[in-house]
Design an enzyme around this catalytic site. Sequence first.
Site, short mmCIF file in Angstrom:
data_model
loop_
_atom_site.label_atom_id
_atom_site.label_comp_id
_atom_site.label_asym_id
_atom_site.label_seq_id
_atom_site.Cartn_x
_atom_site.Cartn_y
_atom_site.Cartn_z
N ASP A 34 -45.54 24.58 40.83
CA ASP A 34 -46.47 24.98 39.78
C ASP A 34 -46.82 26.46 39.90
OD1 ASP A 34 -46.40 22.38 39.14
OD2 ASP A 34 -48.54 21.96 39.51
N ASP A 38 -46.40 29.28 37.09
CA ASP A 38 -47.55 30.04 36.59
C ASP A 38 -47.33 31.54 36.76
OD1 ASP A 38 -48.70 27.69 35.95
OD2 ASP A 38 -50.12 27.65 37.64
N SER A 83 -43.28 5.69 5.07
CA SER A 83 -43.79 4.80 6.12
C SER A 83 -42.86 3.59 6.17
CB SER A 83 -45.24 4.44 5.88
OG SER A 83 -45.34 3.67 4.73
N GLU A 114 -36.75 -0.15 18.57
CA GLU A 114 -37.57 0.91 19.16
C GLU A 114 -39.01 0.44 19.25
OE1 GLU A 114 -37.06 4.33 16.59
OE2 GLU A 114 -34.89 4.02 16.54
N LYS A 116 -43.00 1.02 18.59
CA LYS A 116 -43.75 1.74 17.57
C LYS A 116 -45.04 2.24 18.19
CE LYS A 116 -45.43 1.25 12.85
NZ LYS A 116 -46.84 1.58 13.07
N ASP A 118 -48.51 4.09 18.51
CA ASP A 118 -49.61 4.26 17.59
C ASP A 118 -50.17 5.67 17.78
OD1 ASP A 118 -51.34 3.51 15.70
OD2 ASP A 118 -52.71 2.46 17.05
N TYR A 223 -37.81 10.13 16.91
CA TYR A 223 -37.06 8.91 16.62
C TYR A 223 -36.28 8.93 15.31
CZ TYR A 223 -41.66 8.19 14.41
OH TYR A 223 -42.82 8.35 13.71
N LYS A 287 -34.14 -0.49 12.96
CA LYS A 287 -33.45 0.29 11.94
C LYS A 287 -31.98 -0.10 11.92
CE LYS A 287 -36.48 4.12 13.07
NZ LYS A 287 -36.64 5.29 13.92
N LYS A 311 -45.05 -5.98 13.45
CA LYS A 311 -46.40 -5.76 13.98
C LYS A 311 -46.78 -6.89 14.92
CE LYS A 311 -47.87 -2.04 11.80
NZ LYS A 311 -49.14 -1.86 11.16
N CYS A 405 -87.73 -7.24 6.50
CA CYS A 405 -86.85 -6.10 6.77
C CYS A 405 -87.10 -5.58 8.19
CB CYS A 405 -87.11 -4.99 5.76
SG CYS A 405 -86.18 -3.49 6.13
N CYS A 408 -88.87 -1.84 7.51
CA CYS A 408 -90.16 -1.61 6.85
C CYS A 408 -91.05 -2.85 6.89
CB CYS A 408 -89.95 -1.15 5.41
SG CYS A 408 -89.24 -2.41 4.35
N CYS A 421 -83.27 -5.80 1.32
CA CYS A 421 -84.61 -5.23 1.33
C CYS A 421 -84.73 -4.45 0.03
CB CYS A 421 -84.82 -4.29 2.52
SG CYS A 421 -86.36 -3.37 2.37
N CYS A 426 -88.14 1.88 1.78
CA CYS A 426 -87.73 1.45 3.13
C CYS A 426 -87.02 2.61 3.83
CB CYS A 426 -86.81 0.25 3.04
SG CYS A 426 -86.13 -0.22 4.62
#
Length: 669
Positions: A34, A38, A83, A114, A116, A118, A223, A287, A311, A405, A408, A421, A426
């Site tokens: 690292d 850097d 989509s 594949e 999916k 989220d 993908y 696919k 899904k 309520c 109130c 209500c 209120c």
Amino acid sequence: MEKEQARLRIAELSEKLERWNYEYYVLNASSVSDAEFDRHMNELIMLEEEHPDLRLKNSPSQRVGGQVASEFKKIPHKRMMLSLANAFNEDDMRDFDRKLRELLHKDVIDYMGEVKIDGLGMSLVYDRGELQYCVTRGDGNVGEDVTQNVVTIRSIPLHVSEKRPFEVRGEVFMPKASLDQLNKEREEKGEPLLANARNAAAGSIRQLDSRIAASRKLDAYWYYLVNALEVDQHVHSDSLDYLDKLGFKTNPERRRLHGIEEVLAYIEEYTEKRPTLGYDIDGLVFKVDDIDDYDAIGYTAKTPKWAIAYKFPPMEVSTKLIDIFLTVGRTGRITPNAVLEPVRVQGSLVQRATLNNEDFIKDKGLMIGDTVILRKAADVIPEVVRPLPNMRDGTERPFIMSENCPECGKPLTKVQGLHYCLNADCPSRKIEGMIHFASRDAMDIDGMGDKVVEEFFGEGFMTSIPEIYTLYNHAQEIKNLDGWSDKSIDSLLNAIENSKGRSLEKLLFGLGIKEIGSKTAKNLAKRFRHLDAFFNLTEEDLLKVEDIGPVAAKSIVEWFANPEHSQMIETLRFMNVNFDYLGNDAADASNYFYGKTIVLTGGLEKYSRQEMTEILENIGAKVSGSVSKKTDVVIAGSDAGSKLTKAQALGIEIMNEQEALSLLEKNNG
Ligand code: IVH
């Protein structure tokens, strides 16, 4: 000469840093420490500061963030970002496969399976071997240029060996470990926790300050090579291997599947494997592998027919129903809510769930103290499914709906099974009403969210919608509250002042008339143009407006007939709040195709026919399937047939795709 040396050194450093990035973030195998990394990065940044003109377009120094934008530029997608259609069970999957086999006249189809993820769909555009920009999905046609944030994801290549233009799509996401770490840090700082990985990823990418995005530890998998054929890729699985070779991070969980039985086995396998993955997935994607079949299979308006998303069923967990409390909405409607022992379901932390109404609780037989089954699908609000009566130990108690309520104390009124209500004074109703008025889709008063409204109401600075516009009288007192500075008060008062100029639909929506959502408000505003017009409308007048049914019509007429409401409107008028519709019909109308009837025929190149239809409809054209005297324009692609002949015979205006596209672009501003 010194400059020449700097140029060489910049090139050398850039090459090394990108190679190390690739090794570390894509291959998971680093060849430098690292500190070494850097050191090189710092040297590069220094050299670039000394010689700004030598800075390469896609310098690795962008990876650390630093650019701050004031907004994101809108970029139209060259090809619509589609989509996927959903499947929920084995039958849906078998259906999908059967239809494709029939269409392609094949006994067995090869698929790619594949996971999916989220996250946030993203498109990367490359040309001449360089990343050009990164753009979000947006509405599918137009997205936002979030390049400065996305390049902080170090696994994304800035340079590639493929020199031809290409576009690759994938998912930006926050790994579970990053989210846990981020939430730990937020907890320590007393900041609100992020409920799930998807929102965390979206929030990070929408940061205007790229240093924040850089600190968020996002990752991405790629993908879909959009114009695969143009870079000689005819098989989807090969195209992913090709992306691998170009340096993209592709998901190793993918598998080539021969026929539906292997697809179903993959589903079973990944249903099990899901919790062990380092990121949240909400399904699997299948696919067709042979890209040469895609055109024959075709598209619907929003989805390709050669792919499907399976899904997972909503996840169920058990937890304790600790208590039930009531809230009052802006219409006065009372909703019981569950206080739950916090549980993690599908990446979200759940501790509240709506219980809708008294009957919902009765029908399910819920008791306070019960162990309950909670269900949550991705993107869907959590739902209490049922109690587990066997788990009761006698300490549970029934829920008794209050007759008053909770805010109130006035008696509640029951209408069609729901409690209201009806006290216009209120406090809860007033607070909710002001929150709604200030919300994004209404008057969009930046900085005036739930907490602020509640605080100012509590202090007595504003108790009704019109008093939002006299808040400046309390500037001094606000300054004495915790967390307010001259600057933040100024900016809030400015936001309030600015909101006076909003167009009528925003005001109409903000008034909180029952049944009037933002879309209906827009239709109403467009049709009637000025707030005063509404005082004279009858239900019949309103029924003529798009999307307005008898219930909404009645609600509008009643709302405007209420003297308290006309009083409120007079006060707003006195405050100089705009009552006119300011929407720019002319902008739509200025497009060449606005209001015209268009027929598409023959093969189009840039967009599929479905995409073109959608683009045209979006700007107010009507797209029809057949040529008649009513047709205004025929857009003819390659090998156009009888429709073109008929259009010629009828003397209808004919243009090719290129001409249509340039007309679309011309008036798009
Ligand atoms: S393919 C035309 N593959 O899911 C093909 N999408 O619900 C378009 N997603 O918009 C998408 N993982 O943002 C594809 N392996 C995957 C995916 C995937 C996640 C997202 C993507 C898409 C959404 C559809």
